[in-house]
Design a protein around this motif. Sequence first.
Motif, PDB file in Angstrom:
ATOM      1  N   SER A 169      -6.545  21.920  45.592  1.00  0.00           N
ATOM      2  CA  SER A 169      -5.732  21.364  44.509  1.00  0.00           C
ATOM      3  C   SER A 169      -4.256  21.366  44.881  1.00  0.00           C
ATOM      4  O   SER A 169      -3.516  20.435  44.533  1.00  0.00           O
ATOM      5  CB  SER A 169      -5.958  22.163  43.216  1.00  0.00           C
ATOM      6  N   ALA A 170      -3.824  22.391  45.607  1.00  0.00           N
ATOM      7  CA  ALA A 170      -2.422  22.470  46.021  1.00  0.00           C
ATOM      8  C   ALA A 170      -2.083  21.349  47.004  1.00  0.00           C
ATOM      9  O   ALA A 170      -1.035  20.706  46.887  1.00  0.00           O
ATOM     10  CB  ALA A 170      -2.128  23.825  46.648  1.00  0.00           C
ATOM     11  N   ARG A 175       0.553  16.079  48.108  1.00  0.00           N
ATOM     12  CA  ARG A 175       0.494  14.700  48.592  1.00  0.00           C
ATOM     13  C   ARG A 175       0.926  13.720  47.509  1.00  0.00           C
ATOM     14  O   ARG A 175       1.726  12.817  47.762  1.00  0.00           O
ATOM     15  CB  ARG A 175      -0.935  14.377  49.042  1.00  0.00           C
ATOM     16  N   ARG A 176       0.360  13.875  46.331  1.00  0.00           N
ATOM     17  CA  ARG A 176       0.671  12.944  45.250  1.00  0.00           C
ATOM     18  C   ARG A 176       2.119  13.053  44.780  1.00  0.00           C
ATOM     19  O   ARG A 176       2.762  12.046  44.480  1.00  0.00           O
ATOM     20  CB  ARG A 176      -0.294  13.164  44.076  1.00  0.00           C
ATOM     21  N   SER A 177       2.641  14.253  44.710  1.00  0.00           N
ATOM     22  CA  SER A 177       4.020  14.411  44.261  1.00  0.00           C
ATOM     23  C   SER A 177       4.986  13.832  45.288  1.00  0.00           C
ATOM     24  O   SER A 177       6.036  13.288  44.941  1.00  0.00           O
ATOM     25  CB  SER A 177       4.342  15.888  43.991  1.00  0.00           C
ATOM     26  N   ALA A 178       4.632  13.934  46.571  1.00  0.00           N
ATOM     27  CA  ALA A 178       5.466  13.344  47.621  1.00  0.00           C
ATOM     28  C   ALA A 178       5.457  11.820  47.526  1.00  0.00           C
ATOM     29  O   ALA A 178       6.481  11.160  47.722  1.00  0.00           O
ATOM     30  CB  ALA A 178       4.968  13.785  48.992  1.00  0.00           C
ATOM     31  N   ASP A 183       7.243  16.190  40.082  1.00  0.00           N
ATOM     32  CA  ASP A 183       7.164  17.639  40.162  1.00  0.00           C
ATOM     33  C   ASP A 183       5.759  18.066  40.592  1.00  0.00           C
ATOM     34  O   ASP A 183       4.759  17.565  40.057  1.00  0.00           O
ATOM     35  CB  ASP A 183       7.491  18.251  38.794  1.00  0.00           C
ATOM     36  N   VAL A 184       5.681  18.979  41.547  1.00  0.00           N
ATOM     37  CA  VAL A 184       4.378  19.381  42.096  1.00  0.00           C
ATOM     38  C   VAL A 184       3.499  20.038  41.034  1.00  0.00           C
ATOM     39  O   VAL A 184       2.309  19.725  40.912  1.00  0.00           O
ATOM     40  CB  VAL A 184       4.559  20.346  43.289  1.00  0.00           C
ATOM     41  N   ALA A 185       4.064  20.942  40.253  1.00  0.00           N
ATOM     42  CA  ALA A 185       3.272  21.643  39.238  1.00  0.00           C
ATOM     43  C   ALA A 185       2.735  20.677  38.189  1.00  0.00           C
ATOM     44  O   ALA A 185       1.572  20.753  37.781  1.00  0.00           O
ATOM     45  CB  ALA A 185       4.116  22.730  38.578  1.00  0.00           C
ATOM     46  N   ALA A 186       3.599  19.749  37.762  1.00  0.00           N
ATOM     47  CA  ALA A 186       3.170  18.761  36.766  1.00  0.00           C
ATOM     48  C   ALA A 186       2.090  17.849  37.350  1.00  0.00           C
ATOM     49  O   ALA A 186       1.123  17.482  36.664  1.00  0.00           O
ATOM     50  CB  ALA A 186       4.365  17.942  36.299  1.00  0.00           C
ATOM     51  N   THR A 187       2.262  17.494  38.622  1.00  0.00           N
ATOM     52  CA  THR A 187       1.272  16.644  39.283  1.00  0.00           C
ATOM     53  C   THR A 187      -0.064  17.353  39.391  1.00  0.00           C
ATOM     54  O   THR A 187      -1.118  16.762  39.148  1.00  0.00           O
ATOM     55  CB  THR A 187       1.757  16.248  40.688  1.00  0.00           C
ATOM     56  N   GLU A 188      -0.036  18.636  39.747  1.00  0.00           N
ATOM     57  CA  GLU A 188      -1.282  19.397  39.870  1.00  0.00           C
ATOM     58  C   GLU A 188      -1.996  19.495  38.521  1.00  0.00           C
ATOM     59  O   GLU A 188      -3.233  19.374  38.444  1.00  0.00           O
ATOM     60  CB  GLU A 188      -1.006  20.799  40.419  1.00  0.00           C
ATOM     61  N   ALA A 189      -1.234  19.686  37.451  1.00  0.00           N
ATOM     62  CA  ALA A 189      -1.825  19.755  36.114  1.00  0.00           C
ATOM     63  C   ALA A 189      -2.446  18.418  35.729  1.00  0.00           C
ATOM     64  O   ALA A 189      -3.536  18.369  35.132  1.00  0.00           O
ATOM     65  CB  ALA A 189      -0.762  20.163  35.099  1.00  0.00           C
ATOM     66  N   ASP A 190      -1.776  17.326  36.067  1.00  0.00           N
ATOM     67  CA  ASP A 190      -2.311  16.003  35.743  1.00  0.00           C
ATOM     68  C   ASP A 190      -3.567  15.697  36.552  1.00  0.00           C
ATOM     69  O   ASP A 190      -4.522  15.108  36.034  1.00  0.00           O
ATOM     70  CB  ASP A 190      -1.256  14.919  35.991  1.00  0.00           C
ATOM     71  N   LEU A 191      -3.590  16.106  37.814  1.00  0.00           N
ATOM     72  CA  LEU A 191      -4.780  15.901  38.632  1.00  0.00           C
ATOM     73  C   LEU A 191      -5.964  16.676  38.065  1.00  0.00           C
ATOM     74  O   LEU A 191      -7.098  16.176  38.040  1.00  0.00           O
ATOM     75  CB  LEU A 191      -4.519  16.332  40.078  1.00  0.00           C
ATOM     76  N   ALA A 192      -5.705  17.894  37.592  1.00  0.00           N
ATOM     77  CA  ALA A 192      -6.771  18.702  36.989  1.00  0.00           C
ATOM     78  C   ALA A 192      -7.300  18.031  35.725  1.00  0.00           C
ATOM     79  O   ALA A 192      -8.515  18.026  35.467  1.00  0.00           O
ATOM     80  CB  ALA A 192      -6.249  20.106  36.677  1.00  0.00           C
ATOM     81  N   ARG A 193      -6.393  17.447  34.951  1.00  0.00           N
ATOM     82  CA  ARG A 193      -6.795  16.727  33.735  1.00  0.00           C
ATOM     83  C   ARG A 193      -7.691  15.550  34.074  1.00  0.00           C
ATOM     84  O   ARG A 193      -8.754  15.356  33.476  1.00  0.00           O
ATOM     85  CB  ARG A 193      -5.543  16.234  32.990  1.00  0.00           C
TER      86      ARG A 193
END
Length: 240
Positions: A169-170, A175-178, A183-193
């Motif tokens: 997930s990290a 990759r997506r945030s780049a 923001d990496v944390a926000a992107t990770e939360a959205d990917l989890a959603r």
Amino acid sequence: MGGLVGRANLGGTVAEVVRPEKCVVAVDGPSGSGKSTVSRRLATRIDGVYLDTGAMYRAVTWAVLQAGVDLADADAIAKIALETELSIGTDPAAPHFAANGINVDEPIRGTEVTQAVSAVAAVPAVRKQLVALQQAIIGAHPRIVVEGRDIASVVAPDADLKVYLTASSAARAQRRSAEAATDVAATEADLARRDKLDSTRTVDPLRLADDAIEVDTTGIGIDEVVTYLLNLLNSKVSSS
């Protein structure tokens, strides 16, 4: 699976080995796993075309948002999907999408569409319509790499090679945030959603097909992944 396992050095090129009449590669997996880049490079290597099925759902989502349709109204969403004319470019070097004659390559990657696409893709009538279109496109090309979330299990169950790309997930969030400068944390939360929505929907959920090969791309270079898949493809078609 941590990284690539069981690499084969079979010799030759996939274009020399793959049977000439048909070659279909199904690439599934969650967002940020490397599907698009890997699939496009693999399509180029086998002298084939490339189909991004996720972009098809994004294009329909864009049309739904343009029409101001309530995302909870499945019937209205299905109506927009039926009325939307999609133009789909399958050149792996320059894939493109248009909806009702409007180029949507950029807007379908925006935040608004990203937030809404899982809801639109979960509508059974939308999936039925787009799967039929995807299968028609596959049937029209002798060699094609198709990426999405239900390719191996629904769209192309008879594919020559079925691959499920994944990553931590990290790594996916990085990759997506780049790509999107988010923001990496926000992107990770959205990917989890999105993972939860896509894997728990009633129709054609995101899942690892029983006969698909799982490849963890965490910390692995794109070229290495592509070479690994070429070797897998050569091995499969040579033994068929």
